[in-house]
Scaffold this motif. Structure first.
Motif, mmCIF file in Angstrom:
data_model
loop_
_atom_site.group_PDB
_atom_site.id
_atom_site.type_symbol
_atom_site.label_atom_id
_atom_site.label_comp_id
_atom_site.label_asym_id
_atom_site.label_seq_id
_atom_site.Cartn_x
_atom_site.Cartn_y
_atom_site.Cartn_z
ATOM 1 N N CYS A 119 4.774 -1.411 -20.805
ATOM 2 C CA CYS A 119 4.489 -0.260 -20.704
ATOM 3 C C CYS A 119 5.961 1.039 -19.951
ATOM 4 C CB CYS A 119 3.171 -0.507 -19.474
ATOM 5 S SG CYS A 119 1.970 -1.338 -19.709
ATOM 6 N N ASP A 142 6.567 -0.855 -25.430
ATOM 7 C CA ASP A 142 5.181 0.096 -25.232
ATOM 8 C C ASP A 142 4.019 0.256 -26.786
ATOM 9 O OD1 ASP A 142 5.048 2.442 -23.524
ATOM 10 O OD2 ASP A 142 3.736 3.348 -24.972
ATOM 11 N N ASP A 168 0.975 -4.311 -28.340
ATOM 12 C CA ASP A 168 0.029 -3.975 -27.557
ATOM 13 C C ASP A 168 0.483 -5.067 -26.713
ATOM 14 O OD1 ASP A 168 -2.152 -4.293 -25.587
ATOM 15 O OD2 ASP A 168 -3.712 -3.752 -28.337
ATOM 16 N N VAL A 169 0.262 -4.413 -24.544
ATOM 17 C CA VAL A 169 0.563 -5.808 -23.947
ATOM 18 C C VAL A 169 -0.499 -6.677 -24.336
ATOM 19 C CG1 VAL A 169 1.676 -4.865 -22.304
ATOM 20 C CG2 VAL A 169 -0.853 -4.595 -22.624
ATOM 21 N N ASN A 185 4.908 -0.718 -14.738
ATOM 22 C CA ASN A 185 4.615 0.635 -14.795
ATOM 23 C C ASN A 185 2.886 0.903 -15.545
ATOM 24 O OD1 ASN A 185 2.945 3.019 -13.466
ATOM 25 N ND2 ASN A 185 4.839 3.624 -13.579
HETATM 26 C C1 LIG Z 1 1.746 4.786 -16.348
HETATM 27 S S1 LIG Z 1 2.511 4.910 -17.538
HETATM 28 C C2 LIG Z 1 4.415 3.719 -17.325
HETATM 29 C C3 LIG Z 1 5.338 5.026 -17.982
HETATM 30 C C4 LIG Z 1 6.530 4.825 -17.743
HETATM 31 N N1 LIG Z 1 6.735 3.187 -17.501
HETATM 32 C C5 LIG Z 1 7.193 5.244 -16.420
HETATM 33 O O1 LIG Z 1 6.723 4.471 -15.380
HETATM 34 O O2 LIG Z 1 7.170 6.305 -15.699
HETATM 35 C C6 LIG Z 1 2.327 3.377 -19.204
HETATM 36 C C7 LIG Z 1 2.372 3.250 -20.271
HETATM 37 O O3 LIG Z 1 1.957 2.243 -20.333
HETATM 38 C C8 LIG Z 1 1.537 2.551 -22.072
HETATM 39 N N2 LIG Z 1 0.640 1.700 -22.704
HETATM 40 C C9 LIG Z 1 -1.311 1.660 -22.619
HETATM 41 N N3 LIG Z 1 -1.821 0.681 -22.634
HETATM 42 C C10 LIG Z 1 -0.714 -0.410 -23.082
HETATM 43 C C11 LIG Z 1 -0.578 -0.767 -24.261
HETATM 44 N N4 LIG Z 1 -1.791 -2.165 -24.272
HETATM 45 N N5 LIG Z 1 0.063 -2.368 -24.360
HETATM 46 C C12 LIG Z 1 1.570 -1.447 -24.227
HETATM 47 N N6 LIG Z 1 1.306 -0.085 -24.197
HETATM 48 C C13 LIG Z 1 0.666 0.398 -22.981
HETATM 49 C C14 LIG Z 1 1.524 3.842 -22.196
HETATM 50 O O4 LIG Z 1 1.966 4.075 -23.588
HETATM 51 C C15 LIG Z 1 2.419 4.603 -21.103
HETATM 52 O O5 LIG Z 1 3.588 4.685 -21.947
#
Ligand SMILES: C[S@@+](CC[C@H](N)C(=O)[O-])C[C@H]1O[C@@H](n2cnc3c(N)ncnc32)[C@H](O)[C@@H]1O
Length: 281
Positions: A119, A142, A168-169, A185
């Motif tokens: 993410c 991400d 996707d995670v 995060n």
């Molecule tokens: C809270 S933000 C954190 C961004 C960065 N790591 C930071 O700390 O500023 C969460 C991130 O998770 C990504 N995200 C949401 N759903 C996801 C998924 N299913 N798989 C991977 N990434 C995902 C979003 O696009 C976003 O960029």
């Protein structure tokens, strides 16, 4: 109209939202970011006048700020640790607590280790780690293609080499070789918390980066933990930024998934905001 008269307009228009010193900070930040004027210009060249293009940019910025748009999205820049990142409304603006998490991770890494940032958004954590320890092999993942494009732009600007993956995670499978450290995060704001959130966040930051599904505040943690269970080496470390309201649920998930030695830390505001756990041997 000169540079001082423009500053006075900013003070007048924004006075109901910000203190005078905050408005002056915003104004100077716009001048440096848009026109590369340094902070002494108002004192040294008070009669300097703007071109019509410059006036247009300032007018547009003032209107955005008046409508609660975060300054970082207006300038397209946010600071993180000792560097500057490109940001757009496609990525979360990196927070100070995430800088604390990144510093903690950095202290735990050993040279040459393989590190994953799940993410990754703007790439702030992955870039902060790799920039400070170039021996590491760092991957940022991400789901958002637009976010990964920003992360790539940031890595090119900073000349930091990170492997970027759009995925996707929930779907990332097994790696070819074990990972030494995973950090994430993930989105962790429970939808109920919307009512206490400022429109600066709600109206501008990507909801995909903020919110968990209803009735499932640890949704993303479950998937990160399941990936870590399969792909971290024994003794490897998992780091999370967390919502303090759900820290107990995350600890339970970890303890039920081959992790132990959970270490919780508070952020500068005194909230339990991050944790690390070790993969059982
Ligand atoms: C809270 S933000 C954190 C961004 C960065 N790591 C930071 O700390 O500023 C969460 C991130 O998770 C990504 N995200 C949401 N759903 C996801 C998924 N299913 N798989 C991977 N990434 C995902 C979003 O696009 C976003 O960029």
């Amino acid at each position: 109209m000169n540079i001082i008269e423009y500053r006075n307009i900013f003070r007048e228009v924004l006075s109901s939202k910000f203190k005078a010193n905050e408005i002056d900070f915003i104004y100077k930040r716009l001048l440096s970011s848009f026109f590369e004027f340094d902070s002494t210009i108002i004192g040294l060249n008070p009669n300097i006048k703007f071109s019509s293009l410059q006036k247009k940019k300032l007018k547009n910025a003032l209107s955005l700020i008046q409508n609660n748009c975060p300054l970082q999205y207006v300038t397209g820049k946010a600071s993180f640790l000792d560097f500057e990142l490109f940001v757009s409304p496609d990525v979360l603006i990196p927070r100070p607590e995430t800088e604390e998490l990144t510093n903690w991770v950095l202290k735990s890494c050993r040279n040459g280790q393989k590190v994953y940032d799940l993410c990754t958004g703007s790439g702030c954590i992955a870039l902060g780690i790799k920039k400070n320890n170039p021996t590491l092999n760092v991957t940022g993942i991400d789901i958002s293609e637009k976010a990964i494009l920003i992360a790539i732009k940031n890595s090119i600007k900073l000349q930091v080499d990170v492997n970027w993956i759009v995925n996707d995670v929930k779907k990332i499978g097994s790696e070819h070789s074990y990972i030494d450290l995973i950090v994430s995060n993930p989105p962790y704001v429970y939808p109920d918390e919307k009512k206490n959130m400022h429109s600066r966040v709600l109206d501008y930051e990507p909801h995909i980066a903020l919110f968990t599904p209803i009735n499932n505040p640890v949704y993303y943690y479950k998937y990160c933990i399941s990936f870590a269970k399969k792909n971290l080496r024994y003794g490897g470390k998992l780091f999370f930024e967390v919502n303090p309201n759900y820290i107990n649920d995350i600890e339970t998930l970890l303890l039920n998934s081959s992790f132990s030695n959970i270490n919780v830390r508070k952020d500068i505001f005194g909230n339990k905001r991050m944790l690390s756990a070790d993969k059982n041997g």
